[in-house]
Motif scaffolding. Sequence first.
Motif, mmCIF file in Angstrom:
data_model
loop_
_atom_site.group_PDB
_atom_site.id
_atom_site.type_symbol
_atom_site.label_atom_id
_atom_site.label_comp_id
_atom_site.label_asym_id
_atom_site.label_seq_id
_atom_site.Cartn_x
_atom_site.Cartn_y
_atom_site.Cartn_z
ATOM 1 N N SER A 163 -42.742 18.707 45.374
ATOM 2 C CA SER A 163 -41.704 19.701 45.665
ATOM 3 C C SER A 163 -41.314 20.551 44.472
ATOM 4 C CB SER A 163 -40.452 19.000 46.204
ATOM 5 O OG SER A 163 -40.736 18.264 47.366
ATOM 6 N N VAL A 164 -41.371 20.007 43.271
ATOM 7 C CA VAL A 164 -40.849 20.718 42.106
ATOM 8 C C VAL A 164 -41.731 20.489 40.878
ATOM 9 C CG1 VAL A 164 -38.444 20.589 42.871
ATOM 10 C CG2 VAL A 164 -39.380 18.783 41.419
ATOM 11 N N THR A 165 -41.568 21.386 39.907
ATOM 12 C CA THR A 165 -42.069 21.150 38.552
ATOM 13 C C THR A 165 -40.864 21.263 37.622
ATOM 14 O OG1 THR A 165 -42.540 23.480 38.067
ATOM 15 C CG2 THR A 165 -44.283 22.199 39.134
ATOM 16 N N PRO A 186 -38.920 24.402 49.483
ATOM 17 C CA PRO A 186 -37.506 24.047 49.659
ATOM 18 C C PRO A 186 -37.315 22.545 49.476
ATOM 19 C CG PRO A 186 -38.239 25.517 51.421
ATOM 20 C CD PRO A 186 -39.466 25.108 50.664
ATOM 21 N N VAL A 187 -36.303 22.157 48.723
ATOM 22 C CA VAL A 187 -36.076 20.747 48.443
ATOM 23 C C VAL A 187 -34.578 20.480 48.333
ATOM 24 C CG1 VAL A 187 -36.341 21.123 45.943
ATOM 25 C CG2 VAL A 187 -36.631 18.832 46.867
ATOM 26 N N ASP A 188 -34.136 19.370 48.921
ATOM 27 C CA ASP A 188 -32.753 18.934 48.771
ATOM 28 C C ASP A 188 -32.771 17.442 48.458
ATOM 29 O OD1 ASP A 188 -33.488 17.848 51.174
ATOM 30 O OD2 ASP A 188 -31.882 18.777 52.339
ATOM 31 N N ALA A 235 -34.060 26.451 47.001
ATOM 32 C CA ALA A 235 -35.004 27.206 47.832
ATOM 33 C C ALA A 235 -36.323 27.335 47.086
ATOM 34 C CB ALA A 235 -34.430 28.589 48.150
ATOM 35 N N ALA A 236 -37.402 27.589 47.812
ATOM 36 C CA ALA A 236 -38.714 27.741 47.189
ATOM 37 C C ALA A 236 -38.693 28.862 46.160
ATOM 38 C CB ALA A 236 -39.765 28.026 48.254
#
Length: 509
Positions: A228-230, A256-258, A389-390
Amino acid sequence: MADRQRREFLQLAVGGALAASLAPSGSSSAAAEPLGQPVPFSADTVVKMAVELASKPFKAPEAPLPSIFSDLTFDQYASIRRVPGAAIWSDQKLGFSLEPLHRGFVYTTPITINIVENGMAQKVIYEAANFDFGKLEPPAVLGDLGFSGLRILKASEQGFEDAAIFQGASFYRARAHAQPFGVTARGLAIRTGDEPGEEFPLFREFWVEKPNPAANTLTLHALLDSTSVTGAFRFTLRPLEATIIDTETTLIARAPVDKLGFGAMAAAYLFSALDHRLVDDVRAGVYESTGLQILSGSGEWLWRPVSNRETLQISAFSDLNPRGFGLLQRSRSFDAFYDDDTHWELKPSLWIEPIGDWGEGDLRLLEIPAQAETNENVIAQWRPKAGMAAATSLMIAYRQFWCWSPPSRPPLASCVSSRRGKVGNRQRFAVEMQGDLFADPAKAAAASADVRAAPGKIVSVRLFPNKDRRSVRVVFDLDPGSETYSELRLTLSVDNQAASETWLYRWTA
């Protein structure tokens, strides 16, 4: 997959990269690993790499590992040791030295390590001659296997001693002088305890700046990667009376990540006088942390003892701009444990102070059932209300204190003991609050307790002041009726003024 990963990480976490079995390097008998070609490195290098990485789909690191290492048992992996004198900088009087850690056991994911000096970074190249493999017989030619993590040592009067270890996903741990390793921190948590399962970000690469011997600080940069993320991390480590680690993070969302978790930490908790699920043990208690301390944005001090539960329990303490939180070991007496091997009373407390405003969110506490002390089953983290958000970025910073006692403490009496037992159909609790105010017998005698339960009913409250202990012990009974849980809250006051921190606990049948 996520469940399997959680089991693995909970099992290996107490081993803490098997740090306890790895003795610091002594006299020089080997050279540190060779370095690769220098490449430019600046303050924004890792951020730029994180942005570039986020523009591509996630791909897990891959590197072949001979089966002799990937199929190791815990004990076999623990037998792999650094050759004395093979630590980076061990002969340069910089105040620190580094030991790259071997891959093997569950630590098979490779991580690149670089040394930064004068604006240039050089890759640390694996050298088999710097490891003692014990009874293992690896192939004569191994090539560059890479590393699984990094151990940081600080100079002391006795030579070098452990300061911190970074190994496994984004896990790391540190300690104050004379402490064993204990509670584990994590660079980033995602969906801990939530569906569709936890995501485990990992550090792909480290850059360690060569320290100035007069500064007593070590700076470590890390590149984080996940589905999801870096992220780009900058850790500034200062081993003082407490080991202080300042953490600066820039995250970039791939998607998108929560349900993000910042300042995540985990500790092992098997049993104490507060719970009696596992009592057939010669020891009086087995736990790395007594409870979760919170200093809310409004300035209220909360204390939540932790416990080993029958079922997963998740508690959320809503807040705006928290001022501090951490899993603390308040039991500093050997008599609380009677464990000559592990010495739980020496384990570090981990206290976090946010830098800047963190906005709305909650302090999330997870208590996971455990049958063994090798599981870090108590997890705390800050979960912001808003996700990402992305293609957006987020910056967050905080200061960690790995310590005997946090620098910020309640100005009022604080809880030093929580006990529970069954009396008929009732649950009896004994909570001791200790503070200088109660050294005055008149003040202690004037104390009153506000004890609440929801649901359930408090049917008896008695106070026992003790001048010599500077404390007031509150004994109360909970009648749960037909309820299977109750949220409990206790505070002490003297002359209508708050006299203690707020004690919170969730009783479950």
